[in-house]
Enzyme design. Structure first.
Site, PDB file in Angstrom:
ATOM      1  N   ASP A 140      55.467  42.237   2.349  1.00  0.00           N
ATOM      2  CA  ASP A 140      56.522  42.367   1.341  1.00  0.00           C
ATOM      3  C   ASP A 140      56.632  41.052   0.588  1.00  0.00           C
ATOM      4  O   ASP A 140      57.595  40.303   0.741  1.00  0.00           O
ATOM      5  CB  ASP A 140      57.857  42.746   1.981  1.00  0.00           C
ATOM      6  CG  ASP A 140      58.881  43.206   0.932  1.00  0.00           C
ATOM      7  OD1 ASP A 140      58.511  43.299  -0.254  1.00  0.00           O
ATOM      8  OD2 ASP A 140      60.033  43.471   1.308  1.00  0.00           O
ATOM      9  N   SER A 164      63.455  40.353   2.471  1.00  0.00           N
ATOM     10  CA  SER A 164      62.766  41.638   2.426  1.00  0.00           C
ATOM     11  C   SER A 164      63.771  42.787   2.515  1.00  0.00           C
ATOM     12  O   SER A 164      63.869  43.605   1.610  1.00  0.00           O
ATOM     13  CB  SER A 164      61.755  41.731   3.573  1.00  0.00           C
ATOM     14  OG  SER A 164      61.187  43.020   3.638  1.00  0.00           O
ATOM     15  N   GLY A 204      70.154  44.104  -4.247  1.00  0.00           N
ATOM     16  CA  GLY A 204      70.023  43.108  -5.307  1.00  0.00           C
ATOM     17  C   GLY A 204      69.617  41.745  -4.789  1.00  0.00           C
ATOM     18  O   GLY A 204      69.152  40.893  -5.535  1.00  0.00           O
ATOM     19  N   HIS A 220      58.344  44.584  -2.825  1.00  0.00           N
ATOM     20  CA  HIS A 220      58.849  45.920  -3.139  1.00  0.00           C
ATOM     21  C   HIS A 220      59.590  45.980  -4.462  1.00  0.00           C
ATOM     22  O   HIS A 220      59.978  47.062  -4.905  1.00  0.00           O
ATOM     23  CB  HIS A 220      59.741  46.444  -1.999  1.00  0.00           C
ATOM     24  CG  HIS A 220      61.035  45.726  -1.848  1.00  0.00           C
ATOM     25  ND1 HIS A 220      61.248  44.732  -0.921  1.00  0.00           N
ATOM     26  CD2 HIS A 220      62.221  45.860  -2.505  1.00  0.00           C
ATOM     27  CE1 HIS A 220      62.498  44.298  -1.011  1.00  0.00           C
ATOM     28  NE2 HIS A 220      63.109  44.967  -1.962  1.00  0.00           N
ATOM     29  N   SER A 242      67.191  41.279  -2.658  1.00  0.00           N
ATOM     30  CA  SER A 242      65.767  41.290  -2.334  1.00  0.00           C
ATOM     31  C   SER A 242      65.015  40.183  -3.068  1.00  0.00           C
ATOM     32  O   SER A 242      65.207  39.978  -4.278  1.00  0.00           O
ATOM     33  CB  SER A 242      65.142  42.630  -2.713  1.00  0.00           C
ATOM     34  OG  SER A 242      65.416  43.607  -1.746  1.00  0.00           O
TER      35      SER A 242
END
Length: 396
Positions: A266, A363, A346, A238, A348
């Protein structure tokens, strides 16, 4: 806070690999195979002792003494190695397995028709045995049928729970009475063994707007590097689409998103160049020493797991579920692992690791690291298989 430099151990790994001086934030790692070989190499958990940093973080986040943390790490390594053997031994009677932290060993569920030979084989592996009514294959089929349904936003996700021997569907508390949620639950229950659980919040992804001094940026989005692979690193899908350029914590160009999938999955991978290269390290952010990665053996449910990300840095928790479908506002994402470790925007794409074994990339989740919450990661071995990548590990 700008990340700390790599520890002496990590720097030694760079020297052994023949790399020049460090040029930027290059994190995590993977299963060692020669560059260019296809697919991941999943190694058994290392016999190396756990680092002081991991033990300290587990004491802080899991409420353990030092001796308890060290004993748990050793027991989890054994459980991770035994899990695939136990599944093969149980055969068609296999009903799931998990790490029992209280007993410090793997528990394997089997159906009542499991033969005496099967039970003896499982005990020989040191596993506890529990009898369950549904096989893992039956529960996986129930989950697959639910995956085909269109879920409303009030349903946050669903997964097979091996301990309860059912498929758990999570519903956000404030949406429990919504008509579309009720209709979905009626359809889900028709699929088979289903239990409904109420949760306090819906999951979200953990990308963030641009701020200075953190691992990588795509446009005005900041995310975290996951694990190094030969030729680049893996991260969350993402964060960007294929072709997007990537800048490092210092603003210099790193490389390009070569593959990306979100929703449904993801995950993504980024090729690196321009003076950047990969190292088999997960950043400790000064909270713990930087961690070397030696493999990617999957930690069973109940195992401890720690996470490194560019916002909240280093935190630990427990693996709560495998192969969960999470219903984000952008769409459902499949085959995620749920944990009790916290995360924030942040983080991710950042690393999840158990001991020295890579687990996956962050994720999303709900909550934060002040009040707590839950997070999900995309398993790293799935990403490697999808793109034909080879994890980069330290073999010294």
């Amino acid at each position: 806070m700008r990340r700390k430099r790599l520890t002496f151990a990590a720097l030694s790994a760079l020297l052994i690999l023949g790399g020049p001086g460090m040029a930027g934030t290059l994190p995590a790692a993977a299963a060692g195979r020669a560059p260019g070989s296809a697919g991941p190499s999943v190694t058994a958990a290392s016999v190396e002792p756990a680092s002081d940093g991991v033990v300290t973080a587990m004491q802080r986040d899991l409420g353990l003494t030092r001796k308890q943390a060290e004993s748990r790490i050793a027991a989890e390594r054994t459980a991770a190695a035994v899990t695939p053997k136990a599944r093969r031994a149980a055969g068609n009677a296999y009903a799931g397995s998990w790490f029992d932290a209280a007993r410090g060993r793997l528990t394997v569920a089997v159906t009542p028709d499991a033969s005496p030979d099967t039970r003896r084989a499982l005990r020989a592996y040191g596993a506890e045995i529990r009898t369950a009514g549904h096989t893992a294959r039956q529960l996986d089929a129930v989950k697959t049928r639910i995956d085909r349904l269109s879920a409303p936003s009030g349903v946050s996700g669903w997964h097979v729970d091996p301990v309860a021997n059912t498929v758990v569907v999570d519903v956000v508390r404030r949406h429990r009475s919504d008509n579309d949620v009720r209709r979905f639950l009626d359809q889900a229950r028709k699929a088979g063994a289903v239990t409904v659980r109420t949760v306090s919040a819906a999951p979200r992804t953990f990308a963030a707007g641009t701020v200075g001094g953190d691992p990588y940026y795509t446009g005005n989005v900041r995310c975290s590097i996951g694990f190094s692979v030969y030729g680049g690193f893996v991260t969350a899908g993402h964060c960007a689409q294929p072709g997007a350029g990537v800048s490092g914590w210092d603003g210099s160009y790193i490389g390009t998103f070569q593959g990306s999938s979100f929703p449904d999955n993801d995950y993504a991978w980024v090729s690196v160049g321009s003076g950047w290269w990969t190292v088999p390290v997960v950043l400790g952010w000064g909270t713990v020493p930087d961690q070397l990665v030696r493999g990617s053996a999957v930690a069973p449910v109940g195992s401890s797991v720690c996470r490194s990300g560019s916002t909240s840095h280093w935190h630990c928790g427990t693996v709560l579920a495998l192969n969960e479908t999470v219903n984000y506002s952008q769409g459902a994402v499949h085959e995620l692992t749920k944990t009790s470790a916290c995360a924030e925007p942040g983080d991710s794409g950042g690393s999840f690791i158990t001991g020295d074994q890579a687990q996956g990339v962050t994720s999303g989740g709900w909550g934060n690291c002040s009040g707590g919450g839950e997070t999900w990661f995309q398993p790293v071995n799935e990403i490697l298989n999808r793109y034909g990548l080879t994890l980069h590990t330290y073999t010294g």
